[in-house]
Motif scaffolding. Structure first.
Motif, PDB file in Angstrom:
ATOM      1  N   CYS A  95       1.157  -0.763  -0.008  1.00 43.35           N
ATOM      2  CA  CYS A  95       0.181   0.844  -0.030  1.00 43.35           C
ATOM      3  C   CYS A  95       0.826   0.827  -0.309  1.00 43.35           C
ATOM      4  CB  CYS A  95      -0.831  -0.373   1.085  1.00 43.35           C
ATOM      5  SG  CYS A  95      -0.030   0.254   3.404  1.00 43.35           S
ATOM      6  N   TRP A  96       0.332   2.454   0.064  1.00 47.41           N
ATOM      7  CA  TRP A  96       0.909   3.847  -0.495  1.00 47.41           C
ATOM      8  C   TRP A  96       0.444   4.101   0.586  1.00 47.41           C
ATOM      9  CZ3 TRP A  96       4.707   5.345  -3.916  1.00 47.41           C
ATOM     10  CH2 TRP A  96       4.539   4.755  -4.986  1.00 47.41           C
ATOM     11  N   LYS A  97       1.584   4.534   2.071  1.00 42.49           N
ATOM     12  CA  LYS A  97       1.204   4.781   3.024  1.00 42.49           C
ATOM     13  C   LYS A  97       1.738   6.998   3.069  1.00 42.49           C
ATOM     14  CE  LYS A  97       1.735   1.145   5.943  1.00 42.49           C
ATOM     15  NZ  LYS A  97       1.811   0.547   7.023  1.00 42.49           N
ATOM     16  N   PRO A  98       0.607   7.123   3.560  1.00 40.16           N
ATOM     17  CA  PRO A  98       1.035   9.009   3.200  1.00 40.16           C
ATOM     18  C   PRO A  98       2.237   9.192   4.381  1.00 40.16           C
ATOM     19  CG  PRO A  98      -1.703   8.625   4.214  1.00 40.16           C
ATOM     20  CD  PRO A  98      -0.429   7.233   3.523  1.00 40.16           C
ATOM     21  N   LEU A  99       2.367   9.877   3.694  1.00 38.03           N
ATOM     22  CA  LEU A  99       3.910  10.428   4.934  1.00 38.03           C
ATOM     23  C   LEU A  99       3.506  12.036   5.764  1.00 38.03           C
ATOM     24  CD1 LEU A  99       6.683   9.418   2.434  1.00 38.03           C
ATOM     25  CD2 LEU A  99       6.022   8.504   4.522  1.00 38.03           C
ATOM     26  N   GLY A 100       2.511  11.815   7.035  1.00 39.95           N
ATOM     27  CA  GLY A 100       1.956  13.154   6.933  1.00 39.95           C
ATOM     28  C   GLY A 100       0.689  13.261   6.876  1.00 39.95           C
ATOM     29  N   LYS A 101       0.203  15.013   6.450  1.00 41.49           N
ATOM     30  CA  LYS A 101      -0.902  15.604   6.914  1.00 41.49           C
ATOM     31  C   LYS A 101      -1.271  16.211   5.785  1.00 41.49           C
ATOM     32  CE  LYS A 101      -2.231  16.765  11.583  1.00 41.49           C
ATOM     33  NZ  LYS A 101      -2.014  17.523  12.229  1.00 41.49           N
ATOM     34  N   LEU A 102      -1.855  16.254   4.683  1.00 40.53           N
ATOM     35  CA  LEU A 102      -2.356  16.805   3.640  1.00 40.53           C
ATOM     36  C   LEU A 102      -1.705  18.343   3.566  1.00 40.53           C
ATOM     37  CD1 LEU A 102      -4.007  16.269   0.656  1.00 40.53           C
ATOM     38  CD2 LEU A 102      -5.683  17.161   1.288  1.00 40.53           C
ATOM     39  N   ARG A 103      -1.333  19.295   3.132  1.00 36.46           N
ATOM     40  CA  ARG A 103      -0.345  19.989   2.974  1.00 36.46           C
ATOM     41  C   ARG A 103      -0.736  21.100   1.857  1.00 36.46           C
ATOM     42  NH1 ARG A 103       4.813  17.059   3.323  1.00 36.46           N
ATOM     43  NH2 ARG A 103       5.082  17.201   1.398  1.00 36.46           N
ATOM     44  N   TYR A 104      -0.834  22.137   2.298  1.00 37.00           N
ATOM     45  CA  TYR A 104      -1.157  23.157   1.224  1.00 37.00           C
ATOM     46  C   TYR A 104       0.361  23.745   0.427  1.00 37.00           C
ATOM     47  CZ  TYR A 104      -5.474  24.202   3.478  1.00 37.00           C
ATOM     48  OH  TYR A 104      -6.673  24.079   3.801  1.00 37.00           O
ATOM     49  N   VAL A 105      -0.326  23.973  -0.782  1.00 42.13           N
ATOM     50  CA  VAL A 105       0.970  25.036  -1.974  1.00 42.13           C
ATOM     51  C   VAL A 105       0.504  26.064  -1.866  1.00 42.13           C
ATOM     52  CG1 VAL A 105       1.945  24.633  -4.636  1.00 42.13           C
ATOM     53  CG2 VAL A 105       1.393  22.808  -3.064  1.00 42.13           C
ATOM     54  N   VAL A 106       1.320  27.155  -1.981  1.00 37.18           N
ATOM     55  CA  VAL A 106       0.939  28.643  -1.933  1.00 37.18           C
ATOM     56  C   VAL A 106       1.460  29.056  -2.910  1.00 37.18           C
ATOM     57  CG1 VAL A 106       0.281  29.013   0.316  1.00 37.18           C
ATOM     58  CG2 VAL A 106       3.036  28.872  -0.606  1.00 37.18           C
ATOM     59  N   SER A 107       1.220  29.872  -3.688  1.00 35.90           N
ATOM     60  CA  SER A 107       1.914  30.775  -4.686  1.00 35.90           C
ATOM     61  C   SER A 107       3.417  31.452  -4.548  1.00 35.90           C
ATOM     62  CB  SER A 107       0.807  31.805  -4.694  1.00 35.90           C
ATOM     63  OG  SER A 107       0.841  33.122  -4.110  1.00 35.90           O
ATOM     64  N   GLU A 108       3.565  31.449  -5.261  1.00 37.82           N
ATOM     65  CA  GLU A 108       5.136  32.176  -5.246  1.00 37.82           C
ATOM     66  C   GLU A 108       5.104  33.337  -4.395  1.00 37.82           C
ATOM     67  OE1 GLU A 108       3.636  31.517  -8.016  1.00 37.82           O
ATOM     68  OE2 GLU A 108       4.534  30.472  -9.455  1.00 37.82           O
ATOM     69  N   ASP A 109       4.595  34.016  -4.877  1.00 38.42           N
ATOM     70  CA  ASP A 109       4.372  35.449  -3.834  1.00 38.42           C
ATOM     71  C   ASP A 109       3.659  35.294  -2.138  1.00 38.42           C
ATOM     72  OD1 ASP A 109       1.871  35.577  -3.876  1.00 38.42           O
ATOM     73  OD2 ASP A 109       1.870  37.486  -4.588  1.00 38.42           O
TER      74      ASP A 109
END
Length: 157
Positions: A95-109
């Motif tokens: 199985c593919w096990k998650p490493l931590g929580k779902l995280r946000y990706v923010v814009s370059e700025d």
């Protein structure tokens, strides 16, 4: 100007030693956002749809071999079906096990959230250590009918 835009401008020229190594922001905005969600086509960076990414052991998948990607790295569009990432493969179960929580990706700025990501690692059933295969799933924030469409960056050991 992003790396993707630079490559698109000069698509007729050959780039000796050029590799596809986008930032997370470029993956979400240019690959996942524009190409999949808005249904626009990009003939240069057309990434493969992989419907069976979660159905086979990662080493048994057929990967497109190209000098465009870094060695042992691939990018695929995948339609997620539920939360299960269990694999009942030909050579083993795992199985593919998650490493931590779902995280946000923010814009370059860093002013806005443009997507989400989750890192995973593949474990063979009965083994206590990872197989060495990792994957990062990238999700759009406003995918509309593509809510289950993710871009997966798969890395081999």
């Amino acid at each position: 100007m992003s790396m993707v835009e630079k490559y698109n401008e000069k698509e007729q020229q050959e780039f000796v030693g050029f590799r596809f190594h986008p930032t997370e922001q470029e993956l979400i905005r240019y690959c996942l956002g524009r190409n999949k969600v808005s249904k626009t086509s990009n003939t240069v960076l057309e990434l493969e749809d992989k419907t069976n990414l979660y159905a086979k052991e990662p080493w048994r998948l057929t990967h497109t071999e190209t000098d465009f990607f870094e060695p042992n790295q691939w990018y695929y569009f995948v339609t997620r079906t539920g939360k299960s990432r269990k694999v009942r493969g030909e050579t083993c179960e795992g199985c593919w096990k998650p490493l931590g929580k779902l995280r946000y990706v923010v814009s370059e700025d860093k002013r806005e959230v443009i997507g989400k990501k989750r890192s995973l690692t593949f474990y063979v059933k009965g083994e206590s250590i990872s197989s060495g295969w990792t994957m990062t799933e990238y999700y759009p924030l406003d995918g509309g009918s593509f809510q289950n469409q993710v871009l997966c960056h798969l890395k081999g050991p």
